[in-house]
Design a protein around this motif. Structure first.
Motif, PDB file in Angstrom:
ATOM      1  N   ILE A  34       0.843  -1.197   0.000  1.00 40.77           N
ATOM      2  CA  ILE A  34       0.000   0.000   0.000  1.00 40.77           C
ATOM      3  C   ILE A  34       0.879   1.247   0.000  1.00 40.77           C
ATOM      4  CG2 ILE A  34      -1.702   1.304   1.340  1.00 40.77           C
ATOM      5  CD1 ILE A  34      -2.875  -1.341   2.242  1.00 40.77           C
ATOM      6  N   TRP A  35       1.978   1.200   0.749  1.00 45.56           N
ATOM      7  CA  TRP A  35       2.916   2.329   0.776  1.00 45.56           C
ATOM      8  C   TRP A  35       3.365   2.686  -0.644  1.00 45.56           C
ATOM      9  CZ3 TRP A  35       4.895   5.900   4.028  1.00 45.56           C
ATOM     10  CH2 TRP A  35       6.079   6.532   3.657  1.00 45.56           C
ATOM     11  N   ARG A  36       3.721   1.685  -1.432  1.00 52.99           N
ATOM     12  CA  ARG A  36       4.180   1.955  -2.792  1.00 52.99           C
ATOM     13  C   ARG A  36       3.080   2.607  -3.625  1.00 52.99           C
ATOM     14  NH1 ARG A  36       7.000  -2.890  -1.877  1.00 52.99           N
ATOM     15  NH2 ARG A  36       5.342  -4.170  -2.791  1.00 52.99           N
ATOM     16  N   ASP A  37       1.845   2.157  -3.428  1.00 52.60           N
ATOM     17  CA  ASP A  37       0.733   2.776  -4.155  1.00 52.60           C
ATOM     18  C   ASP A  37       0.592   4.246  -3.769  1.00 52.60           C
ATOM     19  OD1 ASP A  37       0.127   0.441  -5.457  1.00 52.60           O
ATOM     20  OD2 ASP A  37      -1.574  -0.084  -4.177  1.00 52.60           O
ATOM     21  N   TYR A  38       0.680   4.523  -2.464  1.00 48.91           N
ATOM     22  CA  TYR A  38       0.507   5.899  -2.006  1.00 48.91           C
ATOM     23  C   TYR A  38       1.611   6.815  -2.545  1.00 48.91           C
ATOM     24  CZ  TYR A  38      -3.045   4.347   1.390  1.00 48.91           C
ATOM     25  OH  TYR A  38      -4.164   3.848   1.980  1.00 48.91           O
ATOM     26  N   ILE A  39       2.841   6.320  -2.513  1.00 52.02           N
ATOM     27  CA  ILE A  39       3.959   7.125  -3.007  1.00 52.02           C
ATOM     28  C   ILE A  39       3.835   7.366  -4.509  1.00 52.02           C
ATOM     29  CG2 ILE A  39       6.466   7.088  -3.413  1.00 52.02           C
ATOM     30  CD1 ILE A  39       5.729   7.800  -0.571  1.00 52.02           C
ATOM     31  N   ALA A  40       3.340   6.362  -5.225  1.00 48.55           N
ATOM     32  CA  ALA A  40       3.209   6.492  -6.672  1.00 48.55           C
ATOM     33  C   ALA A  40       2.088   7.444  -7.071  1.00 48.55           C
ATOM     34  CB  ALA A  40       2.961   5.120  -7.307  1.00 48.55           C
ATOM     35  N   HIS A  41       1.116   7.621  -6.187  1.00 48.39           N
ATOM     36  CA  HIS A  41      -0.045   8.469  -6.505  1.00 48.39           C
ATOM     37  C   HIS A  41      -0.080   9.631  -5.519  1.00 48.39           C
ATOM     38  CE1 HIS A  41      -1.595   5.518  -9.367  1.00 48.39           C
ATOM     39  NE2 HIS A  41      -1.239   4.590  -8.491  1.00 48.39           N
ATOM     40  N   ASP A  45      -5.283  11.895  -8.161  1.00 55.15           N
ATOM     41  CA  ASP A  45      -5.436  11.345  -9.504  1.00 55.15           C
ATOM     42  C   ASP A  45      -6.543  10.297  -9.540  1.00 55.15           C
ATOM     43  OD1 ASP A  45      -4.315   9.188  -8.207  1.00 55.15           O
ATOM     44  OD2 ASP A  45      -2.429   9.210  -9.328  1.00 55.15           O
ATOM     45  N   ALA A  46      -6.610   9.516 -10.625  1.00 51.74           N
ATOM     46  CA  ALA A  46      -7.674   8.529 -10.792  1.00 51.74           C
ATOM     47  C   ALA A  46      -7.657   7.480  -9.683  1.00 51.74           C
ATOM     48  CB  ALA A  46      -7.560   7.870 -12.166  1.00 51.74           C
ATOM     49  N   TYR A  47      -6.465   7.163  -9.154  1.00 54.63           N
ATOM     50  CA  TYR A  47      -6.356   6.180  -8.066  1.00 54.63           C
ATOM     51  C   TYR A  47      -7.171   6.632  -6.866  1.00 54.63           C
ATOM     52  CZ  TYR A  47      -4.078   3.546  -4.261  1.00 54.63           C
ATOM     53  OH  TYR A  47      -3.822   2.760  -3.161  1.00 54.63           O
ATOM     54  N   TRP A  48      -7.005   7.883  -6.462  1.00 51.63           N
ATOM     55  CA  TRP A  48      -7.719   8.399  -5.295  1.00 51.63           C
ATOM     56  C   TRP A  48      -9.174   8.701  -5.623  1.00 51.63           C
ATOM     57  CZ3 TRP A  48      -5.598   7.357  -0.986  1.00 51.63           C
ATOM     58  CH2 TRP A  48      -4.204   7.323  -0.861  1.00 51.63           C
ATOM     59  N   GLN A  49      -9.427   9.210  -6.818  1.00 48.23           N
ATOM     60  CA  GLN A  49     -10.803   9.532  -7.187  1.00 48.23           C
ATOM     61  C   GLN A  49     -11.686   8.294  -7.177  1.00 48.23           C
ATOM     62  OE1 GLN A  49     -10.571  11.769 -10.894  1.00 48.23           O
ATOM     63  NE2 GLN A  49      -8.920  13.026 -10.053  1.00 48.23           N
ATOM     64  N   ALA A  50     -11.114   7.138  -7.555  1.00 48.59           N
ATOM     65  CA  ALA A  50     -11.876   5.894  -7.541  1.00 48.59           C
ATOM     66  C   ALA A  50     -12.222   5.450  -6.128  1.00 48.59           C
ATOM     67  CB  ALA A  50     -11.089   4.790  -8.252  1.00 48.59           C
ATOM     68  N   ARG A  51     -11.482   5.933  -5.133  1.00 46.52           N
ATOM     69  CA  ARG A  51     -11.696   5.549  -3.742  1.00 46.52           C
ATOM     70  C   ARG A  51     -12.506   6.581  -2.960  1.00 46.52           C
ATOM     71  NH1 ARG A  51      -7.758   3.068  -5.971  1.00 46.52           N
ATOM     72  NH2 ARG A  51      -6.943   1.092  -5.187  1.00 46.52           N
ATOM     73  N   ASP A  52     -12.964   7.614  -3.627  1.00 45.42           N
ATOM     74  CA  ASP A  52     -13.740   8.674  -2.991  1.00 45.42           C
ATOM     75  C   ASP A  52     -15.204   8.240  -2.929  1.00 45.42           C
ATOM     76  OD1 ASP A  52     -14.955  10.975  -2.131  1.00 45.42           O
ATOM     77  OD2 ASP A  52     -14.016  12.286  -3.620  1.00 45.42           O
ATOM     78  N   LEU A  53     -15.707   8.010  -1.730  1.00 48.00           N
ATOM     79  CA  LEU A  53     -17.079   7.518  -1.567  1.00 48.00           C
ATOM     80  C   LEU A  53     -18.136   8.592  -1.768  1.00 48.00           C
ATOM     81  CD1 LEU A  53     -16.681   5.235   1.587  1.00 48.00           C
ATOM     82  CD2 LEU A  53     -16.752   4.539  -0.802  1.00 48.00           C
ATOM     83  N   ARG A  54     -17.759   9.851  -1.688  1.00 46.37           N
ATOM     84  CA  ARG A  54     -18.771  10.906  -1.688  1.00 46.37           C
ATOM     85  C   ARG A  54     -19.672  10.899  -2.923  1.00 46.37           C
ATOM     86  NH1 ARG A  54     -14.705  15.685  -0.346  1.00 46.37           N
ATOM     87  NH2 ARG A  54     -13.427  14.272  -1.610  1.00 46.37           N
ATOM     88  N   PRO A  55     -19.133  10.757  -4.149  1.00 49.13           N
ATOM     89  CA  PRO A  55     -20.037  10.776  -5.318  1.00 49.13           C
ATOM     90  C   PRO A  55     -21.025   9.620  -5.344  1.00 49.13           C
ATOM     91  CG  PRO A  55     -17.751  11.170  -5.977  1.00 49.13           C
ATOM     92  CD  PRO A  55     -17.718  10.725  -4.551  1.00 49.13           C
ATOM     93  N   ARG A  56     -20.786   8.586  -4.547  1.00 45.72           N
ATOM     94  CA  ARG A  56     -21.640   7.403  -4.552  1.00 45.72           C
ATOM     95  C   ARG A  56     -22.798   7.488  -3.550  1.00 45.72           C
ATOM     96  NH1 ARG A  56     -16.545   6.527  -5.847  1.00 45.72           N
ATOM     97  NH2 ARG A  56     -15.994   4.972  -7.426  1.00 45.72           N
ATOM     98  N   MET A  57     -22.854   8.558  -2.796  1.00 48.80           N
ATOM     99  CA  MET A  57     -23.898   8.692  -1.777  1.00 48.80           C
ATOM    100  C   MET A  57     -25.177   9.255  -2.402  1.00 48.80           C
ATOM    101  SD  MET A  57     -22.615   7.541   1.053  1.00 48.80           S
ATOM    102  CE  MET A  57     -21.737   6.332   0.065  1.00 48.80           C
TER     103      MET A  57
END
Length: 400
Positions: A34-41, A45-57
């Motif tokens: 997970i650390w490598r993912d965080y450092i890479a993003h 970007d799209a990585y974080w936007q896909a994990r944003d729950l707000r638009p799904r409410m």
């Protein structure tokens, strides 16, 4: 799994000796997926936007009880953000918000009577479990309501400082009024705008000597840092301190904090950490079970603190450098508070450019920090402007 072995308890020194944040991959022994993912993003970007729950409410059908803690170091932002998303995008949902004086999950474990040196006068977790959680599940899972019981309020929030639960129909409460706490170059803080011309406060920021986020840093992190006594930071030359006179009456803030800073740096990037602090009077009484040698008189209780990485001041997806020594508006939003500053206390704001190692060090030159080399880290002089034309401040909501 076998934990990573750290050969010292001095976390400040250990993290500093690792050098740039990219070097920590080696210390993680190849296990930091997970650390490598965080450092890479390291932009939104799209990585974080896909994990944003707000638009799904949207169109949420089950009843929802959202619970958060004012001192939740893992996720204070999430409960408040999801509550706002539901209110905005799913207004038909039977949705309740609870915010107590808790660390992460403390509403389900521990009695909730204190966090660090801050005490709350009651067992807040037990009260929540009995008066809110149990009733919510009785109603929505069993269809049972206690005879004569008033319906649960839309919002139940604990006011720290005043140490009391309050019920509201909206958050922030409808009765709040916007105000601004203005910085003055001589260290004053107040609701009146500065009249001076070309006034500022400045400090030198050295990445080799970053401001620690807590007094004792180990390899882990201290959950109770969110109420830590900030006296250790106030004496540092790289921390600006602004404070009011002793308050003539109680002042309650309820809602998000919005620092609007006018700043400059001799470098091309900088971090801006803003901390809201309740400064206790010298004659404040020590609470029960206080740590040996610690006294509440003069306690500088951290109420809320957060950081802006300056290159993201305009857009979290698109970094932009500062022009050296050019005053630049740098504004951001800090998650909500609900705190009463009692009569005789002072409201304090501290501004600094490092909060180590809670926030990784900024080289203070515009670069991809994940790929920075040790030679990229440089000293810089930062200014925070406090005059009539560039009035740095923290916008707040005052509950009347």
């Amino acid at each position: 799994p076998r934990p990573i072995q750290i050969p010292t308890r001095d976390g400040y020194r250990w993290f500093l000796e690792q050098g740039p944040i990219g070097n920590l991959e080696k210390a993680l022994e190849g296990r930091g997926t997970i650390w490598r993912d965080y450092i890479a993003h390291n932009t939104f970007d799209a990585y974080w936007q896909a994990r944003d729950l707000r638009p799904r409410m949207k169109g949420v059908k089950p009843a929802v009880l959202t619970v958060g803690g004012w001192f939740d170091a893992e996720d204070l932002f999430g409960p408040l953000a999801l509550y706002r998303a539901l209110e905005r995008q799913s207004p038909g949902t039977d949705h309740r918000l609870v915010m107590g004086p808790w660390t992460h999950g403390q509403w389900a474990g521990g009695d909730g009577s204190r966090v660090g040196n801050a005490v709350f006068g009651s067992k807040t977790s037990a009260w929540y479990q009995k008066e809110i959680e149990f009733r919510f599940f009785e109603e929505h899972l069993k269809g049972a309501k206690e005879a004569g019981a008033a319906p649960l309020a839309r919002v139940n929030a604990f006011a720290t400082g005043a140490n009391e639960w309050r019920a509201f129909e909206t958050w922030p409460p409808k009765a709040v009024q916007p105000a601004s706490l203005y910085f003055h170059a001589d260290g004053r803080l107040g609701f009146e705008k500065p009249l001076e011309a070309k006034a500022f406060a400045e400090f030198a920021s050295d990445p080799a000597k970053p401001v620690p986020y807590t007094q004792e840093i180990t390899f882990g992190y201290a959950r109770d840092y969110m109420t830590e006594d900030q006296r250790f930071a106030a004496t540092r030359p790289d921390v600006l301190v602004f404070q009011t006179a002793p308050l003539a009456e109680d002042v309650t803030l309820a809602g998000p904090l919005k620092p609007e800073l006018f700043v400059s740096t001799s470098g091309s990037d900088a971090d801006w950490i803003v901390k809201l602090i309740d400064f206790f009077p010298d004659d404040a009484k020590d609470p029960e079970n206080s740590p040996k040698g610690w006294h509440a008189g003069g306690y500088q209780m951290l109420v809320r603190g957060d950081a802006l990485r300056g290159k993201f001041r305009d857009d979290p997806s698109t970094p932009k450098p500062y022009q050296p020594n050019v005053p630049t508006r740098s504004a951001f939003t800090i998650p909500d508070v609900f705190h009463t500053f009692k009569k005789g206390h002072r409201i304090m704001v501290q501004v600094q450019s490092s909060w180590f190692p809670l926030v990784d060090r900024n080289p203070q030159v515009f670069t991809d920090i994940a790929k920075a080399k040790a030679s990229d880290f440089r000293k810089a002089t930062h200014r925070v402007y406090a005059d009539a034309g560039m009035a740095s401040r923290v916008e707040v909501m005052v509950l009347k």
